[in-house]
Scaffold this motif. Structure first.
Motif, mmCIF file in Angstrom:
data_model
loop_
_atom_site.group_PDB
_atom_site.id
_atom_site.type_symbol
_atom_site.label_atom_id
_atom_site.label_comp_id
_atom_site.label_asym_id
_atom_site.label_seq_id
_atom_site.Cartn_x
_atom_site.Cartn_y
_atom_site.Cartn_z
ATOM 1 N N THR A 107 3.597 0.611 -5.677
ATOM 2 C CA THR A 107 1.891 1.172 -4.870
ATOM 3 C C THR A 107 1.796 1.896 -6.043
ATOM 4 O OG1 THR A 107 3.243 2.474 -3.335
ATOM 5 C CG2 THR A 107 2.906 0.246 -2.039
ATOM 6 N N THR A 108 0.665 2.794 -5.596
ATOM 7 C CA THR A 108 0.255 3.738 -6.685
ATOM 8 C C THR A 108 1.312 5.618 -6.337
ATOM 9 O OG1 THR A 108 -1.407 3.941 -5.288
ATOM 10 C CG2 THR A 108 -2.504 2.973 -7.081
ATOM 11 N N ILE A 109 2.072 4.771 -5.389
ATOM 12 C CA ILE A 109 2.542 6.512 -5.133
ATOM 13 C C ILE A 109 3.916 6.348 -5.730
ATOM 14 C CG2 ILE A 109 1.178 7.189 -4.013
ATOM 15 C CD1 ILE A 109 3.255 6.875 -1.452
ATOM 16 N N SER B 27 5.903 3.413 -4.172
ATOM 17 C CA SER B 27 6.873 3.301 -3.411
ATOM 18 C C SER B 27 6.677 1.289 -3.273
ATOM 19 C CB SER B 27 6.504 3.441 -1.770
ATOM 20 O OG SER B 27 5.244 2.937 -1.258
ATOM 21 N N ARG C 245 6.348 -2.471 -1.524
ATOM 22 C CA ARG C 245 5.272 -2.864 -0.101
ATOM 23 C C ARG C 245 5.325 -4.484 0.206
ATOM 24 N NH1 ARG C 245 0.095 -3.475 1.612
ATOM 25 N NH2 ARG C 245 -1.402 -2.671 0.670
ATOM 26 N N LEU D 44 -10.764 11.020 -4.242
ATOM 27 C CA LEU D 44 -9.649 9.916 -3.900
ATOM 28 C C LEU D 44 -8.093 9.998 -4.553
ATOM 29 C CD1 LEU D 44 -9.491 8.343 -0.811
ATOM 30 C CD2 LEU D 44 -10.542 6.482 -1.834
ATOM 31 N N ASP D 45 -8.441 9.056 -5.978
ATOM 32 C CA ASP D 45 -7.545 8.623 -6.966
ATOM 33 C C ASP D 45 -5.956 9.328 -6.567
ATOM 34 O OD1 ASP D 45 -8.735 5.602 -7.318
ATOM 35 O OD2 ASP D 45 -9.456 7.028 -9.306
ATOM 36 N N ARG E 272 -3.841 9.705 -4.147
ATOM 37 C CA ARG E 272 -2.750 8.146 -4.239
ATOM 38 C C ARG E 272 -2.048 8.355 -5.532
ATOM 39 N NH1 ARG E 272 -7.437 4.136 -2.041
ATOM 40 N NH2 ARG E 272 -7.376 5.112 -0.235
ATOM 41 N N ASP E 273 -1.481 9.323 -6.255
ATOM 42 C CA ASP E 273 -1.192 9.591 -7.922
ATOM 43 C C ASP E 273 0.407 9.658 -6.634
ATOM 44 O OD1 ASP E 273 -1.434 9.835 -10.072
ATOM 45 O OD2 ASP E 273 -0.529 11.951 -9.735
ATOM 46 N N ALA F 125 2.752 12.418 -5.294
ATOM 47 C CA ALA F 125 4.221 11.853 -4.374
ATOM 48 C C ALA F 125 4.965 12.411 -4.970
ATOM 49 C CB ALA F 125 4.063 10.481 -3.704
ATOM 50 N N LYS G 263 1.870 1.125 4.794
ATOM 51 C CA LYS G 263 1.163 0.685 4.002
ATOM 52 C C LYS G 263 1.850 1.036 2.279
ATOM 53 C CE LYS G 263 -3.706 -0.237 1.410
ATOM 54 N NZ LYS G 263 -4.628 -0.051 2.157
ATOM 55 N N TYR G 264 1.995 1.844 2.341
ATOM 56 C CA TYR G 264 2.165 3.160 0.946
ATOM 57 C C TYR G 264 3.627 3.273 1.318
ATOM 58 C CZ TYR G 264 -2.848 3.926 -0.123
ATOM 59 O OH TYR G 264 -3.366 2.848 -0.470
ATOM 60 N N SER G 265 4.961 2.680 2.407
ATOM 61 C CA SER G 265 6.115 2.978 2.514
ATOM 62 C C SER G 265 6.481 4.730 2.235
ATOM 63 C CB SER G 265 6.753 2.254 1.246
ATOM 64 O OG SER G 265 6.940 0.663 1.575
ATOM 65 N N ILE G 266 6.070 5.058 2.832
ATOM 66 C CA ILE G 266 6.038 6.734 2.578
ATOM 67 C C ILE G 266 7.533 7.077 2.859
ATOM 68 C CG2 ILE G 266 5.047 9.182 3.358
ATOM 69 C CD1 ILE G 266 2.431 8.311 2.913
ATOM 70 N N GLU H 74 -4.366 10.218 3.094
ATOM 71 C CA GLU H 74 -3.885 9.058 1.746
ATOM 72 C C GLU H 74 -2.660 9.871 2.374
ATOM 73 O OE1 GLU H 74 -5.700 7.415 0.451
ATOM 74 O OE2 GLU H 74 -7.282 7.281 2.009
ATOM 75 N N PRO H 75 -2.109 8.851 1.486
ATOM 76 C CA PRO H 75 -0.272 9.332 0.862
ATOM 77 C C PRO H 75 0.159 10.156 0.969
ATOM 78 C CG PRO H 75 -1.049 7.590 -0.774
ATOM 79 C CD PRO H 75 -2.530 7.780 0.699
ATOM 80 N N LEU I 169 1.647 13.363 2.672
ATOM 81 C CA LEU I 169 3.141 14.279 2.478
ATOM 82 C C LEU I 169 2.913 15.929 2.152
ATOM 83 C CD1 LEU I 169 4.441 11.647 -0.715
ATOM 84 C CD2 LEU I 169 5.776 12.429 1.006
#
Lengths: 365, 386
Positions: free
Chosen positions: A345-347, A349, A351, B15-16, B19-20, B24, B54-57, B232-233, B237
């Motif tokens: 993903t963009t961060i 991680s 998935r 927005l971008d 998701r950076d 993160a 979705k972002y596996s946070i 958003e991720p 966080l």
């Protein structure tokens, strides 16, 4: 954004069945009598015009010699044969219409099998009441799409159903293509270490249809990417069997195509979200509608999974073509996670990108 | 006195940026540097649950932090009786039944709205209740019903549709209403004897409508930090960081991470619409039970637009799948993968409970984003063999 070439319906070719005769398609236009004959000869034969169609047999008779004359080594080639039906609603949408889509779609199904499309058939199921003018526009764009791909429409059929029993027009097209010697495309050939190349940005078609259907308006119109992918095939034929898999990610989008391949080949895939290009307007529409662009249909994009040692060369070839100028290597085939597509993903991680369940959008092609 | 802290450093613009990867990683490191003990934090909203999966946070969080997925999936908590009622109404020949897409696949006792459609029922998916009003206007011979489900976020548009229908004199439009409210649900969770939640990420979009003044007394009464958080991720966080910082120093305050959207008083015009059309009522939550004063119903003066009153559907006998543990999942007591039916009897194609259907449901999120990869493969291969 570059607008697609549009056919000018207003000049040059005007509908050969004047409005004063019949404004709408009637049941009798499919009944086999005079009106059928008039529709077929004036609208279809006049435009699709070629030596095989003009024979007017019940079947198109296609001499192998004609393939030889077209430069195919008939003894060493293989035939590819495909069929698809088109029920998109609305039938005219930003960037195209159902006719163009029906030709391009079947052409692309042949192309991704590594075949050069040569002949296609067309079956129309028309709902009584369709404007003849609309049918004419559809026919003209099919003619143009066939010309662009170098295919001949060699046989066809027309049926008309009662008002309310169809939805304006459904089109089935089947196609025959020739696979040259040395090309061997199959999902089973996908193997760890291969690179996954995507020819351009995703999700334009599905969102164009969606915005037309739902009356969503954006500052810049989102247009369908419907296009024949023949140019992308032409420039990679020389790589022969180093091209392992090709797919056009239509219904179910990029995610579903990759999942299908991963499952059939029993390999894993690792793709990079940052390499997957999506138009800002499309991203915005997906955010609003709660849709995931990875699952949205495309009608003019190709995925190629190729041997690592030719990936950069192929990317360069594609980027020289209009249809492939935004091509990217989006990931690679892995031996881990077999049957599964994983995305960075963009961060940063990872998935799983799963197969879609059900339809995100109904009737997009 | 509990007060709201506003930190300008936490503001972001586009927005971008949310998701950076760099941002993160920075936040992830900061959370790791702050945390010293285990903490259980609930994200209320299903939209946040989906972002987390979705972002596996969770990959970016220290193991001390456990995220518990909350009940904020409107489709999931809509009572079964009401879904059965919707199905019964949608089967009528004089009705065009309209709904957001998610609701169509939610299983009732016997079937779902999509199967009503397949059998010839006039069921339409719409993107706005105002589209349903338009359908009513264009089909005066039919009764057009909109399935008005959702939290405080969707309620104003649904209220608007009723006001609009009344203003335009459209008499064949009604809503089947099952609105639910977040703060009473938080209180119900906190006062439950099973409660193990130590901090909340409040649902940003609910607060965009309602503001967050309602949360001050809850934070104070139950000694929990509540951080209004985006989707958003990076939002999530940041929300986690703010919550953990409070927990570590023993603070229990309301904070607003989502200040680019949310103000303390919320959207006053939207709240006025709600006051005009709805009044608070006790509401049964599917899988959870009755929560006092946790829903909206139409006021008496709008009863002409109340589908439950127009179509008196009676003799509803509901039947939940005995395998489904949606209630425990919705209360954060169990994770979807702890369900014996997950990925076997229950899949998005054949859901036993609503959380496997909705885009905000925790089970669907676990299924789609492969929360536990190994388990999922074992489950999938077992399912194939059986």
């Amino acid at each position: 954004m570059k607008q697609k070439d549009e056919i000018d319906f207003s000049s040059g070719l005007s509908c050969p069945i004047p409005k004063s005769d019949y404004e709408h398609v009637l049941l009798a236009h499919g009944g086999g009598g005079t009106l059928s004959h008039q529709l077929i000869s004036k609208l279809f034969f006049s435009q699709f015009d070629n030596e095989f169609l003009n024979e007017q047999h019940d079947s198109a008779i296609l001499p192998l010699l004609s393939l030889r004359q077209a430069g195919f080594n008939v003894d060493k080639s293989k035939l590819a044969f495909t069929t698809d039906s088109y029920v998109v609603q609305p039938i005219f949408f930003p960037g195209g219409n159902i006719g163009e889509l029906a030709v391009n779609g079947t052409v692309n199904d042949l192309v991704v099998a590594g075949a050069k499309p040569v002949y296609i058939s067309v079956g129309f199921i028309i709902e009584e009441g369709l404007l003849i003018e609309d049918l004419w526009k559809i026919v003209l764009s099919m003619k143009e799409a066939a010309r662009k791909s170098g295919v001949k429409i060699v046989t066809g059929d027309t049926k008309v159903v009662d008002k309310g029993k169809g939805d304006k027009i459904f089109i089935n097209t089947s196609g025959i293509g020739v696979i040259k010697e040395g090309i061997n495309i199959s999902p089973k050939r996908c193997k760890p270490g291969d690179k996954i190349i995507l020819s351009g940005r995703i999700a334009d078609h599905g969102i164009a249809i969606m915005s037309a259907r739902e009356g969503l308006e954006f500052e810049t119109a989102i247009v369908s990417d419907t296009a024949p992918l023949i140019d992308l095939l032409d420039c990679i034929e020389k790589f022969g069997d180093k091209i392992h898999v090709m797919r056009d990610p239509t219904r179910g989008g990029l995610a579903s195509s990759l999942n299908e391949i991963a499952e059939i080949a029993n390999v894993g895939m690792l793709i990079d979200e940052e390499k997957i290009s999506i138009l800002d307007e499309v991203k915005g529409a997906c955010e609003i509608l709660g849709l995931d662009p990875l699952y949205i249909a495309n009608e003019g994009k190709m995925i190629a999974i190729v041997a690592n040692d030719i990936a950069d060369d192929l990317l360069k070839e594609w980027r020289d073509k209009e249809l492939g100028k935004e091509a990217e290597i989006i990931g690679e085939v892995t031996s881990e996670n077999s049957g599964t597509v994983v995305m960075k993903t963009t961060i940063g991680s990872k998935r799983i990108v799963d197969m879609i369940s059900g339809e995100q959008l109904p009737r997009i092609c | 006195m509990t007060k709201c802290i506003f930190n300008e450093d936490t503001q972001m613009k586009y927005l971008d940026e949310f998701r950076d990867g760099k941002a993160a990683r920075k936040l992830s490191a900061e959370i790791k540097s702050v945390v010293t003990k285990p903490w259980q934090i609930m994200e209320i909203c299903g939209g946040q649950t989906h972002s987390i999966l979705k972002y596996s946070i969770e990959e970016l969080l220290p193991e001390e932090i456990t995220l518990i997925h909350g009940p904020g999936c409107p489709v999931c908590v809509t009572p079964l009786e009401l879904i059965d009622k919707a199905i019964s109404i949608a089967q009528r020949e004089d009705v065009i039944f309209t709904s957001f897409g998610d609701m169509l696949r939610v299983p009732g006792s016997k079937h779902d709205l999509l199967s009503v459609k397949a059998k010839g029922g006039n069921v339409k998916m719409v993107y706005s209740p105002l589209d349903a009003v338009k359908i009513a206007e264009n089909n005066p011979e039919k009764n057009v019903v909109f399935f008005a489900v959702g939290f405080e976020t969707t309620a104003p548009a649904n209220a608007m549709s009723v006001i609009e229908a009344k203003r335009r004199g459209i008499k064949n439009y009604s809503i089947l209403c099952s609105h639910v409210l977040v703060p009473p649900a938080i209180e119900a969770l906190l006062s439950s004897k099973n409660n193990n939640i130590q901090g909340f990420l409040a649902a940003g979009h609910v607060c965009a409508v309602m503001g967050y003044n309602e949360y001050f007394p809850i934070a104070e009464k139950y000694n929990v930090p509540i951080v209004v958080t985006g989707f958003e991720p990076i939002d999530i966080l940041q929300g986690i960081l703010l919550t953990v910082k409070q927990l570590e120093v023993g603070k229990f305050e309301v904070q607003n991470q989502y200040s680019r959207v949310v103000t303390s008083e919320g959207n006053i015009s939207a709240q006025k619409l709600l006051e005009e059309v709805f009044e608070r009522t006790d509401r049964k939550w599917r899988g959870i039970g009755n929560i006092p004063s946790s829903g909206f119903k139409l006021k008496d003066e709008y009863s002409d637009y109340d589908a439950e009153k127009i179509f008196k559907v009676e003799n509803i006998e509901t039947e939940e799948s005995p395998l489904c543990i949606a209630g425990e999942v919705l209360q954060g007591i169990k994770k979807p993968i702890e369900c014996s039916a997950f990925g076997k009897e229950c899949t998005p194609e054949h859901p036993l409970g609503a959380p496997m259907v909705s885009t905000e449901g925790a089970c669907a999120a676990y299924f789609h984003y492969g929360k536990v990869k190994k388990e999922k493969h074992v489950i999938a291969s077992e399912a194939k063999q059986s």
